[in-house]
Design an enzyme around this catalytic site. Structure first.
Site, short mmCIF file in Angstrom:
data_model
loop_
_atom_site.label_atom_id
_atom_site.label_comp_id
_atom_site.label_asym_id
_atom_site.label_seq_id
_atom_site.Cartn_x
_atom_site.Cartn_y
_atom_site.Cartn_z
CB CYS A 50 10.63 5.30 16.49
SG CYS A 50 10.12 5.22 18.23
CE1 TYR A 51 8.83 0.23 19.91
CE2 TYR A 51 8.14 2.25 20.97
CZ TYR A 51 8.86 1.08 21.00
OH TYR A 51 9.60 0.74 22.11
#
Length: 305
Positions: A112-113
């Site tokens: 996600c990051y």
């Protein structure tokens, strides 16, 4: 003709979100195991090999084990763990950055990051606006759902817990994929945190433009991002500079990715910002997008827009 899909780890947060996105699709048939056989290795082996496509929503070691259980060349795999994101023989599942997901047999879903970081940085490195050996910092906050069941229970049970900074020893597992897929000579300094919101994420890369060998203008940065994501329906490069960007505590699911470039009038400094749903484009939405490409389905079917 339907495609059979087995979600190994369907009871976890990402697995449940993927199932919701796949519900009701007539082009797919879901292979499921009863609750008492979900951890039965023989049952899992059978399901893994019977399915046309497998989505792994497992811890890293379990994901590696699941891949080893597949003993036929037909079953294709999307791995939502971080086990294979920099592994040879795996295609990185970020099609907007040019990775050929459709033809791949093994796809590793981005973290996600890193989804936010790579969307902001990779186009600038490729365009020559950002030197690949430039020291980069990435600051990010995420909803607590990204930490899995243990962190969800911790936030749900402690109403005083509002903010958690972590990764303080460096070496976060997302850093290798950030470095490799952005084409960087040095690992970025990654400063993640979790806030009291169930889902959502803001990823920021600050830049001292004036210190760069050839300082790019804000317009040049925007042009590079717009050119990279031209025709990408899930990614929006915003031209404005709003006074604030917000995360809602109880936001609805969303599979889009929004990018902004903030800069001072003199062009000395910039803040590159991505906003996304850590469970959407950062996990389940990306997996469904990649599944659609791999089976030749309409690319946006099942996604939350």
């Amino acid at each position: 003709m339907t495609t059979s899909v087995f979600i190994d780890g369907a009871a976890g947060t990402t697995g449940l979100e993927i199932r919701e996105r796949l519900a009701g699709r007539e082009d797919l048939s879901l292979v499921t195991l009863p609750d008492d056989r979900r951890k039965d290795q023989a049952a899992r082996r059978e399901a893994l090999n019977d399915a046309d496509l497998v989505i792994l929503c497992l811890p890293d070691d379990a994901a590696r084990e699941a891949v080893a259980l597949i003993d036929n060349p037909r079953t294709r795999v999307i791995d939502a763990s971080s086990a294979h994101r920099v592994a040879g023989g795996w295609t990185y599942g970020f099609p907007e950055l040019g990775f050929d997901v459709a033809a791949a047999a093994r796809v590793s879903n981005p973290g996600c990051y890193p989804t936010g970081f790579l969307a902001l940085v990779a186009p600038l490195v490729r365009a020559g606006l950002l030197p690949p050996d430039w020291p980069l910092t990435v600051n990010a906050v995420s909803g607590y759902s990204g930490g899995g069941k243990a962190l969800i229970e911790r936030f749900d049970s402690d109403p005083e817990l509002a903010y958690r900074s972590y990764g303080l020893a460096m070496g976060h597992k997302h850093v290798p994929e950030m470095q490799q897929h952005a084409g960087l000579a040095h690992a970025p300094l990654f400063a993640p945190a979790v806030v009291r919101a169930f889902r959502g994420m803001i990823v920021e890369v600050p830049l001292q433009l004036a210190a760069l060998p050839s300082p790019p203008s804000r317009a040049a940065v925007l042009d590079a991002l717009a050119a990279t994501f031209d025709g990408a329906p899930l990614v929006t490069v915003h031209q404005d500079q709003p006074a604030e960007l917000l995360m809602a505590r109880d936001a609805a699911p969303d599979d889009r990715l929004d990018l902004w470039v903030f800069a001072d009038a003199a062009g000395q400094q910039a803040r590159l910002v991505a906003r996304l749903d850590n469970l959407g484009k950062g996990a389940a939405g990306a997996a469904v997008q990649n599944l659609n490409l791999m089976i030749g389905a309409p690319p946006l079917v099942g996604l939350v827009l």
